[in-house]
Design a protein around this motif. Structure first.
Motif, mmCIF file in Angstrom:
data_model
loop_
_atom_site.group_PDB
_atom_site.id
_atom_site.type_symbol
_atom_site.label_atom_id
_atom_site.label_comp_id
_atom_site.label_asym_id
_atom_site.label_seq_id
_atom_site.Cartn_x
_atom_site.Cartn_y
_atom_site.Cartn_z
ATOM 1 N N SER A 150 36.644 34.400 29.026
ATOM 2 C CA SER A 150 36.936 34.241 30.440
ATOM 3 C C SER A 150 38.313 33.649 30.643
ATOM 4 C CB SER A 150 35.871 33.349 31.089
ATOM 5 O OG SER A 150 34.604 33.970 30.997
ATOM 6 N N VAL A 151 38.681 32.707 29.782
ATOM 7 C CA VAL A 151 40.003 32.113 29.898
ATOM 8 C C VAL A 151 41.081 33.169 29.691
ATOM 9 C CG1 VAL A 151 41.591 30.457 28.860
ATOM 10 C CG2 VAL A 151 39.212 29.830 29.234
ATOM 11 N N SER A 152 40.882 34.058 28.700
ATOM 12 C CA SER A 152 41.871 35.096 28.453
ATOM 13 C C SER A 152 41.917 36.101 29.597
ATOM 14 C CB SER A 152 41.566 35.817 27.140
ATOM 15 O OG SER A 152 40.344 36.519 27.233
ATOM 16 N N GLU A 153 40.786 36.291 30.312
ATOM 17 C CA GLU A 153 40.767 37.247 31.402
ATOM 18 C C GLU A 153 41.503 36.733 32.631
ATOM 19 O OE1 GLU A 153 36.828 38.458 32.279
ATOM 20 O OE2 GLU A 153 36.662 39.756 30.536
ATOM 21 N N CYS A 154 41.891 35.475 32.660
ATOM 22 C CA CYS A 154 42.618 34.930 33.803
ATOM 23 C C CYS A 154 44.113 35.195 33.701
ATOM 24 C CB CYS A 154 42.350 33.426 33.925
ATOM 25 S SG CYS A 154 40.683 33.052 34.497
ATOM 26 N N ASN A 208 34.267 43.534 39.137
ATOM 27 C CA ASN A 208 34.992 42.903 40.247
ATOM 28 C C ASN A 208 34.120 42.950 41.494
ATOM 29 O OD1 ASN A 208 36.782 42.226 42.414
ATOM 30 N ND2 ASN A 208 38.508 42.729 41.090
ATOM 31 N N PRO A 209 33.461 41.850 41.839
ATOM 32 C CA PRO A 209 32.541 41.837 42.981
ATOM 33 C C PRO A 209 33.228 41.719 44.329
ATOM 34 C CG PRO A 209 32.610 39.679 41.969
ATOM 35 C CD PRO A 209 33.494 40.559 41.126
ATOM 36 N N HIS A 210 34.554 41.594 44.356
ATOM 37 C CA HIS A 210 35.268 41.453 45.631
ATOM 38 C C HIS A 210 35.566 42.809 46.272
ATOM 39 C CE1 HIS A 210 36.003 37.269 44.403
ATOM 40 N NE2 HIS A 210 36.377 37.755 43.242
ATOM 41 N N LEU A 245 45.274 39.629 39.492
ATOM 42 C CA LEU A 245 44.412 38.970 38.516
ATOM 43 C C LEU A 245 43.177 39.833 38.334
ATOM 44 C CD1 LEU A 245 43.934 36.364 36.819
ATOM 45 C CD2 LEU A 245 42.568 35.551 38.728
ATOM 46 N N LYS A 246 42.979 40.349 37.150
ATOM 47 C CA LYS A 246 41.836 41.219 36.919
ATOM 48 C C LYS A 246 40.535 40.476 37.201
ATOM 49 C CE LYS A 246 43.829 44.632 33.817
ATOM 50 N NZ LYS A 246 43.676 45.392 32.576
ATOM 51 N N ARG A 247 39.654 41.177 37.898
ATOM 52 C CA ARG A 247 38.357 40.675 38.338
ATOM 53 C C ARG A 247 38.492 39.705 39.511
ATOM 54 N NH1 ARG A 247 34.329 39.339 33.435
ATOM 55 N NH2 ARG A 247 32.856 40.024 35.018
ATOM 56 N N PRO A 277 34.885 34.879 35.160
ATOM 57 C CA PRO A 277 35.720 33.699 34.913
ATOM 58 C C PRO A 277 35.768 32.782 36.125
ATOM 59 C CG PRO A 277 37.079 35.661 35.225
ATOM 60 C CD PRO A 277 35.658 36.125 35.151
ATOM 61 N N ILE A 278 35.874 31.493 35.866
ATOM 62 C CA ILE A 278 35.840 30.502 36.940
ATOM 63 C C ILE A 278 37.223 30.192 37.485
ATOM 64 C CG2 ILE A 278 33.735 29.426 36.071
ATOM 65 C CD1 ILE A 278 35.453 27.263 34.803
ATOM 66 N N CYS A 279 38.275 30.770 36.879
ATOM 67 C CA CYS A 279 39.641 30.418 37.268
ATOM 68 C C CYS A 279 40.230 31.394 38.269
ATOM 69 C CB CYS A 279 40.532 30.357 36.034
ATOM 70 S SG CYS A 279 40.597 31.924 35.127
ATOM 71 N N THR A 280 39.472 32.399 38.717
ATOM 72 C CA THR A 280 40.061 33.440 39.564
ATOM 73 C C THR A 280 40.475 32.897 40.921
ATOM 74 O OG1 THR A 280 37.854 34.075 40.315
ATOM 75 C CG2 THR A 280 38.765 35.270 38.443
ATOM 76 N N GLU A 281 39.683 32.009 41.495
ATOM 77 C CA GLU A 281 39.989 31.528 42.844
ATOM 78 C C GLU A 281 41.334 30.811 42.879
ATOM 79 O OE1 GLU A 281 38.164 28.580 46.298
ATOM 80 O OE2 GLU A 281 37.049 28.908 44.446
ATOM 81 N N THR A 282 41.592 29.944 41.902
ATOM 82 C CA THR A 282 42.844 29.189 41.873
ATOM 83 C C THR A 282 44.042 30.117 41.715
ATOM 84 O OG1 THR A 282 41.670 27.322 40.875
ATOM 85 C CG2 THR A 282 44.069 27.319 40.717
ATOM 86 N N ALA A 283 43.942 31.077 40.793
ATOM 87 C CA ALA A 283 45.059 31.997 40.573
ATOM 88 C C ALA A 283 45.286 32.898 41.777
ATOM 89 C CB ALA A 283 44.799 32.827 39.316
#
Length: 519
Positions: A95-99, A356-358, A377-379, A429-435
């Motif tokens: 998940s970290v790499s996916e950010c 990608n649920p968005h 940002l993917k996903r 991944p949990i970092c998508t919102e911040t990015a």
């Protein structure tokens, strides 16, 4: 005799409780409620901090991890759970790499599209973070260590580092006064041209200069590392120019010409996958409704070993949905069940939504679109905007496809926390919102999915803290009145106990009851 003694003993106990309540002062109630409020407040603060950091309730986690095995649940120390833990650790690393932030393969032109939006609305569609990433990309693709040997390239090397757009444009004109510089034409086509036709004209001039530099450096690339770096830079420049020319043709309605240019480019430079030209090709083929060629491209790039994208996943879902969507009915499917083709379409959409649920919110027009950023940002929400901005028309063109997407997405949303443990992909991944907040403009409300509800224990401790704090304040302000209420409440609370004791006393033998009261 024994019955009389038992009744007397119960009466004495009741009198002792009443005397104890009468001796309590209002200060005791203030201290009691204040202490309760303080303790529940501390628990609330800790629970909120733990939830914000780890995404779960500490009390709930302790209950599930330690109390459930004691109550007969699954033992967390079993080998299967150990393997699951290792898998979750691997998933978190993935998940970290996916950010990682990627260049948007369908990014718009700054001068002809982004700036026109700013002139009309007064809003900036690009963030500073996004433009800074683009500046880094330009320096990586269009410069090399030997630029100081050519005056025009030396000027452009400084131009790509300029933050002021007018300074960059002036530097590009200065470089063109010295010689035909491909990168100078690129900058002017991207930032100064106010129409796509003007940008195309500048890119054609850049193509002539770029091909000349490419042929020259190709002959000298084996003469040393310096020439090899020049050839690598000239290759990047040439690929970028041809790709943007193909995008100009696509925007000007010459879609077949754009498809041919993209195919030729992918054959000429098959190893340069950093530009993701196949995603441009997929969009153009969908515009031509050439679904057989779309399937052929997907067969090559929708591979388990290659990185996925919303374009790959949702285009594959669209092709599967196209086969059944025109006759699909949720009511009929619920009565007779899903056919094999419908099941394949639903699974393909489920796969896309899990990646990608968005995207569904934009395709179903439940959320307004904005201009896509230059990086995605993917996903994440940024990728969803970039995909829906160009592909919404293709979904609308297939009859019933959006209806099937809506039904599948609604069923997907009913699954509790569907993305915490990925079925087809790694956990979300949990970092998508911040990015995404850094990539997308301030006026856009970033999509967050799934929105986790606050755990029960946080709500409970918040209510308990508020209630006890209110009691402490009322007791401090109205001690006598609250004392009366407290005594009445305790009397009411003990009334069922006294009633039960009287019933037990009347049922049990007097001798047994006497022995119990003595104990």
């Amino acid at each position: 005799m024994w019955s009389g003694r038992g009744e007397t003993s119960a009466l004495l106990q009741g009198m002792e409780v009443s005397m104890f309540l009468n001796t309590l002062t209002p200060k005791f109630y203030v201290a009691l409620t204040g202490t309760s409020s303080l303790i529940s407040g501390l628990i609330l603060i800790f629970e909120w901090w733990y939830f914000r950091k780890y995404g779960t309730s500490f009390i709930e986690q302790v209950s599930v991890s330690h109390l459930r095995p004691l109550l007969g649940g699954v033992d967390s120390s079993t080998p299967s759970n150990s393997n699951s833990t290792n898998g979750e650790a691997d998933s978190s690393r993935q998940s970290v790499s996916e950010c990682k932030v990627w260049r948007n393969p369908l990014n718009l032109f700054r001068g002809a599209e982004y700036n026109r939006y700013t002139w009309v609305t007064g809003r900036e569609p690009l963030t500073y973070y996004d433009m800074n990433l683009s500046a880094q990309d330009h320096q990586t693709f269009f410069t090399c260590d030997s630029d100081h040997l050519r005056p025009a390239d030396a000027i452009m090397q400084k131009a790509w580092r300029e933050r002021n757009p007018q300074a960059r444009i002036s530097a590009a004109h200065e470089a063109l006064e010295l010689e035909d510089c491909a990168t100078a034409y690129i900058l002017l086509a991207e930032e100064e041209a106010t129409t796509i036709m003007e940008a195309e004209r500048l890119f054609k001039q850049a193509l002539k200069a770029g091909e000349s530099c490419y042929r020259r450096s190709q002959q000298l690339q084996h003469h040393g590392t310096q020439y090899e770096a020049q050839h690598r830079r000239d290759t990047n420049v040439l690929v970028y120019i041809k790709r943007r020319l193909a995008m100009c043709s696509r925007k000007l309605g010459r879609t077949r010409e754009a498809v041919k240019m993209m195919r030729d480019l992918m054959k000429e430079f098959p190893l340069l996958s950093m530009f993701n030209i196949h995603e441009n090709l997929l969009e153009s083929l969908l515009e031509l409704q050439n679904y057989a060629d779309v399937q052929a491209v997907l067969a090559k790039y929708d591979d388990i070993s290659l990185p996925k994208s919303a374009t790959i996943c949702y285009t594959a879902a669209l092709l599967k949905a196209r086969a059944v969507s025109d006759k699909f009915s949720p009511e009929a499917a619920s009565r007779r069940g899903l056919s094999t083709a419908e099941m394949n379409a639903v699974e393909a959409i489920h796969r896309a939504v899990e990646f990608n649920p968005h995207v569904p919110k934009y395709l179903l027009e439940m959320k307004s679109l904005i201009l896509p950023p230059e990086h995605i940002l993917k996903r994440g929400d940024s990728e969803a905007i970039a995909y829906a901005f160009f592909h919404l028309q293709h979904w609308k063109r297939v009859e019933g496809a959006l209806n099937l997407l809506h039904c599948t997405w609604e069923a997907f949303r009913m699954i509790p926390y569907p993305l915490e443990k990925g079925h087809l992909f790694y956990p979300y991944p949990i970092c998508t919102e911040t990015a995404d907040r850094e990539l997308l403009p301030m006026f856009h409300e970033v999509s967050v999915y799934p929105k986790k509800e606050l755990p029960f224990f946080i709500l409970f401790t918040a209510g308990l803290c508020s209630f006890t704090a209110m009691l402490a304040l009322l007791t401090h302000q109205f001690p006598e009145l609250m004392g009366v209420f407290a005594k009445a409440f305790l009397s009411t609370l003990f009334a069922p106990l006294n009633f039960i004791m009287e019933k037990v006393e009347s049922i049990l033998p007097s001798s047994l009851w006497h022995q119990l009261t003595r104990i």
